[in-house]
Design a protein around this motif. Structure first.
Motif, PDB file in Angstrom:
ATOM      1  N   LEU A 164      36.809  48.596  45.166  1.00 49.09           N
ATOM      2  CA  LEU A 164      37.691  47.049  44.620  1.00 49.09           C
ATOM      3  C   LEU A 164      38.014  46.663  43.830  1.00 49.09           C
ATOM      4  O   LEU A 164      36.633  46.074  43.290  1.00 49.09           O
ATOM      5  CB  LEU A 164      37.806  46.140  46.035  1.00 49.09           C
ATOM      6  N   ASP A 165      38.549  46.749  43.008  1.00 48.49           N
ATOM      7  CA  ASP A 165      38.977  46.086  40.657  1.00 48.49           C
ATOM      8  C   ASP A 165      39.491  44.709  41.335  1.00 48.49           C
ATOM      9  O   ASP A 165      40.562  45.000  41.949  1.00 48.49           O
ATOM     10  CB  ASP A 165      39.098  47.101  40.622  1.00 48.49           C
ATOM     11  N   LEU A 166      38.780  43.919  41.118  1.00 46.65           N
ATOM     12  CA  LEU A 166      39.908  42.280  40.405  1.00 46.65           C
ATOM     13  C   LEU A 166      40.691  42.463  39.624  1.00 46.65           C
ATOM     14  O   LEU A 166      41.817  41.442  39.591  1.00 46.65           O
ATOM     15  CB  LEU A 166      38.653  41.217  40.309  1.00 46.65           C
ATOM     16  N   GLY A 167      41.097  43.055  38.335  1.00 50.50           N
ATOM     17  CA  GLY A 167      41.102  43.344  37.295  1.00 50.50           C
ATOM     18  C   GLY A 167      40.980  43.050  36.496  1.00 50.50           C
ATOM     19  O   GLY A 167      40.247  41.671  36.129  1.00 50.50           O
ATOM     20  N   TYR A 168      42.424  43.081  35.625  1.00 48.24           N
ATOM     21  CA  TYR A 168      42.244  42.352  34.332  1.00 48.24           C
ATOM     22  C   TYR A 168      42.519  40.419  34.356  1.00 48.24           C
ATOM     23  O   TYR A 168      43.461  40.532  34.194  1.00 48.24           O
ATOM     24  CB  TYR A 168      42.622  42.970  33.432  1.00 48.24           C
ATOM     25  N   PRO A 169      41.825  39.518  34.228  1.00 45.32           N
ATOM     26  CA  PRO A 169      42.411  38.329  34.125  1.00 45.32           C
ATOM     27  C   PRO A 169      43.041  37.457  32.791  1.00 45.32           C
ATOM     28  O   PRO A 169      42.255  37.360  32.371  1.00 45.32           O
ATOM     29  CB  PRO A 169      40.595  38.055  34.163  1.00 45.32           C
ATOM     30  N   TYR A 170      43.779  38.293  32.478  1.00 41.29           N
ATOM     31  CA  TYR A 170      45.033  37.661  31.348  1.00 41.29           C
ATOM     32  C   TYR A 170      45.030  36.546  32.139  1.00 41.29           C
ATOM     33  O   TYR A 170      44.956  35.865  30.717  1.00 41.29           O
ATOM     34  CB  TYR A 170      46.080  38.468  31.782  1.00 41.29           C
ATOM     35  N   ASP A 171      45.406  36.164  33.052  1.00 43.39           N
ATOM     36  CA  ASP A 171      46.005  34.646  32.919  1.00 43.39           C
ATOM     37  C   ASP A 171      45.185  34.301  34.397  1.00 43.39           C
ATOM     38  O   ASP A 171      44.514  35.274  35.123  1.00 43.39           O
ATOM     39  CB  ASP A 171      47.314  34.888  33.862  1.00 43.39           C
TER      40      ASP A 171
END
Ligand code: SF4
Ligand code: SF4
Length: 357
Positions: free
Chosen positions: A31-38
């Motif tokens: 499970l990847d939390l994704g890239y924190p752009y915001d």
């Protein structure tokens, strides 16, 4: 197994938790939390995932989180972001931690800030299980990053049948796997653009195939066909998509596409490419720009917008990645460097007028 991605806007929490738990029950284990752009949206999403992982679900999956390299301005930021993510997740350990968005500009900056020494410390004190990175650049840059450190556990990059020869393409995939890294693939369907109603020239190629498969199935099977791929991260927002993709993942095998099927996919690729308006090869010879403009990335966004008839997604990525074409001062350095003799400044003006500015 595929990762479940979540759009951080308009989340129905109860439904999201149901979907996540269903996926884990079916064997999804990364499970990847994704890239924190915001960061505020990232916090909201991370806290939601932490609630979904209660009741024993945390123990069934490996968690991956990212350090947002473009937001790092001092070495103090490393601990700040990691410790915040641990707090939001209510955990004391993230299984895979990615130095995110590495390319020829961000990697030297992180090296100057001694990111690897910091990461070694976080590995030793147990806050990170294994270290990896996500990447968007050419094969040569990937090779430099891989050769700079012996302890990378995984790398992650975008790969679909439209990305076979660039950024970093099949050569990057094979090289990373040969060095023993787990390779995590993102955007196997180019953010859903390969599953939209295709343009006429592409639809003709698909119509010529005897197999009746959805566009999503074609795209995912093509990626899973590579034995070097360890896992595939595909954004899904409905239970229906999760049920379909989990079933597909169970039946997909490496090296299972036939030669005829590979030929069809290469014809689809060529049909899409013919629609691309700017003849940019994304070689990045025009970089760096003294004004910080990422010309190849902006051209890639625009070419994708035309190929996939999806200007809105291109505009939203443009804003999310915080590009600013209008800061171009027309110094001409990029034009002099471009071997394809692309009229870069003219294109930038045109794209600015198309609301990319
Ligand atoms: S012309 Fe504009 S985009 Fe090109 S290098 Fe100069 S400032 Fe950058
Ligand atoms: S040098 Fe030319 S072809 Fe290469 S990335 Fe820049 S604009 Fe594209």
């Amino acid at each position: 197994m595929p990762l479940i991605g979540e759009d951080p806007t308009n989340i129905n929490e109860a439904e999201s938790i149901k979907i996540l738990r269903y996926a884990i029950d079916q064997g999804v284990n990364y499970l990847d939390l994704g890239y924190p752009y915001d960061i505020s949206q990232h916090e909201r999403l991370t806290r939601l995932i932490s609630r979904a992982l209660q009741d024993g679900y945390r123990q069934q999956i490996k968690l991956a989180a990212s350090l947002p390299s473009f937001l790092i301005s001092s070495s103090l930021d490393f601990d700040r972001y990691l410790n915040e993510q641990l707090k939001w997740l209510q955990t004391d350990r993230i299984d895979f931690y990615l130095l995110a968005g590495l390319n020829r500009e961000t990697w030297p900056r992180l090296q100057e800030l001694d990111a690897l020494s910091w990461a070694e410390g976080a590995l030793s004190d147990g806050r990170i299980g294994r270290l990896g990175f996500s990447f968007h650049d050419h094969f040569q840059v990937l090779r430099d990053i891989l050769e700079a450190y012996d302890n990378w556990a995984l790398c992650q990059f975008q790969y679909s049948y439209m990305d076979v020869d660039h950024l970093p393409g099949v050569s990057g995939l094979k090289y990373a796997a040969e060095r023993g890294l787990a390779v995590v693939i993102t955007e196997p369907l180019r953010g859903g653009r390969l599953t939209k109603e295709p343009p006429e020239s592409v639809a003709k190629v698909w119509a010529s195939t005897p197999q009746k498969r959805t566009l999503s199935e074609w795209g995912l099977r093509w990626v899973w066909n590579h034995p070097e791929v360890s896992t595939v991260v595909s954004d899904m927002s409905t239970m229906e998509q999760v049920v379909a993709n989990v079933a597909l993942a169970d039946s997909a095998e490496p090296d299972s596409l036939t030669v005829q099927e590979e030929v069809v996919i290469s014809q689809v690729r060529e049909a899409y490419r013919k629609l691309s308006p700017i003849p940019c090869t994304y070689c990045r010879a025009c970089m760096p720009c003294p004004q910080g403009i990422d010309v190849p990335r902006i051209f890639e966004l625009y070419n994708d917008a035309i190929m996939y008839d999806d200007m809105e997604t291109a505009r939203s990525i443009y804003r999310m990645e915080q590009h600013n074409i209008d800061s171009c001062n027309e110094c001409g350095a990029c034009v002099d460097a471009c071997g394809k003799e692309i009229a870069i400044m003219d294109w930038l003006k045109k794209l600015s007028a198309l609301a990319f500015g």
